[in-house]
Scaffold this motif. Sequence first.
Motif, mmCIF file in Angstrom:
data_model
loop_
_atom_site.group_PDB
_atom_site.id
_atom_site.type_symbol
_atom_site.label_atom_id
_atom_site.label_comp_id
_atom_site.label_asym_id
_atom_site.label_seq_id
_atom_site.Cartn_x
_atom_site.Cartn_y
_atom_site.Cartn_z
ATOM 1 N N GLU A 214 0.722 -1.240 -0.081
ATOM 2 C CA GLU A 214 0.016 -0.031 -0.058
ATOM 3 C C GLU A 214 0.783 1.251 -0.025
ATOM 4 O O GLU A 214 0.426 2.361 -0.757
ATOM 5 C CB GLU A 214 -0.933 0.068 1.179
ATOM 6 C CG GLU A 214 -2.071 -1.155 1.025
ATOM 7 C CD GLU A 214 -2.974 -1.371 2.243
ATOM 8 O OE1 GLU A 214 -2.729 -0.424 3.157
ATOM 9 O OE2 GLU A 214 -3.658 -2.218 2.289
ATOM 10 N N TRP B 200 2.040 1.674 -3.578
ATOM 11 C CA TRP B 200 0.880 2.028 -4.326
ATOM 12 C C TRP B 200 0.547 3.397 -4.364
ATOM 13 O O TRP B 200 -0.021 4.087 -5.039
ATOM 14 C CB TRP B 200 -0.173 1.045 -4.123
ATOM 15 C CG TRP B 200 -1.284 1.118 -5.304
ATOM 16 C CD1 TRP B 200 -2.606 1.574 -5.031
ATOM 17 C CD2 TRP B 200 -1.362 0.911 -6.621
ATOM 18 N NE1 TRP B 200 -3.263 1.605 -6.267
ATOM 19 C CE2 TRP B 200 -2.496 1.249 -7.054
ATOM 20 C CE3 TRP B 200 -0.267 0.595 -7.489
ATOM 21 C CZ2 TRP B 200 -2.610 1.176 -8.406
ATOM 22 C CZ3 TRP B 200 -0.280 0.381 -8.858
ATOM 23 C CH2 TRP B 200 -1.599 0.766 -9.293
ATOM 24 N N GLU B 201 0.548 3.839 -2.962
ATOM 25 C CA GLU B 201 0.322 5.383 -2.617
ATOM 26 C C GLU B 201 1.160 6.217 -3.216
ATOM 27 O O GLU B 201 0.900 7.300 -3.755
ATOM 28 C CB GLU B 201 0.035 5.444 -1.392
ATOM 29 C CG GLU B 201 -0.213 7.036 -0.784
ATOM 30 C CD GLU B 201 -1.539 7.329 -1.172
ATOM 31 O OE1 GLU B 201 -1.851 8.605 -1.383
ATOM 32 O OE2 GLU B 201 -2.598 6.600 -1.418
ATOM 33 N N SER C 95 0.468 6.296 -7.070
ATOM 34 C CA SER C 95 -0.688 7.144 -7.409
ATOM 35 C C SER C 95 -0.624 8.420 -7.461
ATOM 36 O O SER C 95 -0.848 9.364 -8.066
ATOM 37 C CB SER C 95 -1.775 6.538 -6.412
ATOM 38 O OG SER C 95 -2.279 5.324 -6.740
ATOM 39 N N SER D 49 -0.803 11.296 -10.374
ATOM 40 C CA SER D 49 -1.887 12.395 -10.005
ATOM 41 C C SER D 49 -1.169 13.902 -10.038
ATOM 42 O O SER D 49 -1.674 14.782 -10.459
ATOM 43 C CB SER D 49 -2.722 12.094 -8.653
ATOM 44 O OG SER D 49 -1.721 12.263 -7.468
#
Length: 108
Positions: free
Chosen positions: A85, A88-89, A92, A96
């Motif tokens: 996680e 993955w954050e 992301s 973004s």
Amino acid sequence: MGITKTEGFDTEVTEMSDILKVLGHPARLSILLHLINAPQCINGDLVGVLPLAQSTVSRHLNELKRVGLIKGSISGNNVSYCVNEELWEKVSLFFSSNLNQLSPKKCC
């Protein structure tokens, strides 16, 4: 394979490039999507989800682990796989914050 020159590039860009290369294979992308949507860590049932042999699935899992997108923990004869996680954050956030700034320019 030839050697890819990565010297002189930002560390984050180089890391994201490696992650994107790994995700460039449909089996690895399918594995990651399956793990993202799983309610808990997966214990070896990926072979039933993919049209691939166990040895091939294992190779793809190793590539995902190599770049840190997934984590695996061993308990006896079972290996549990989960999405990392934290990474993955980071992925992301990278997309973004960088890709949303792009806007198509008129050409020609």
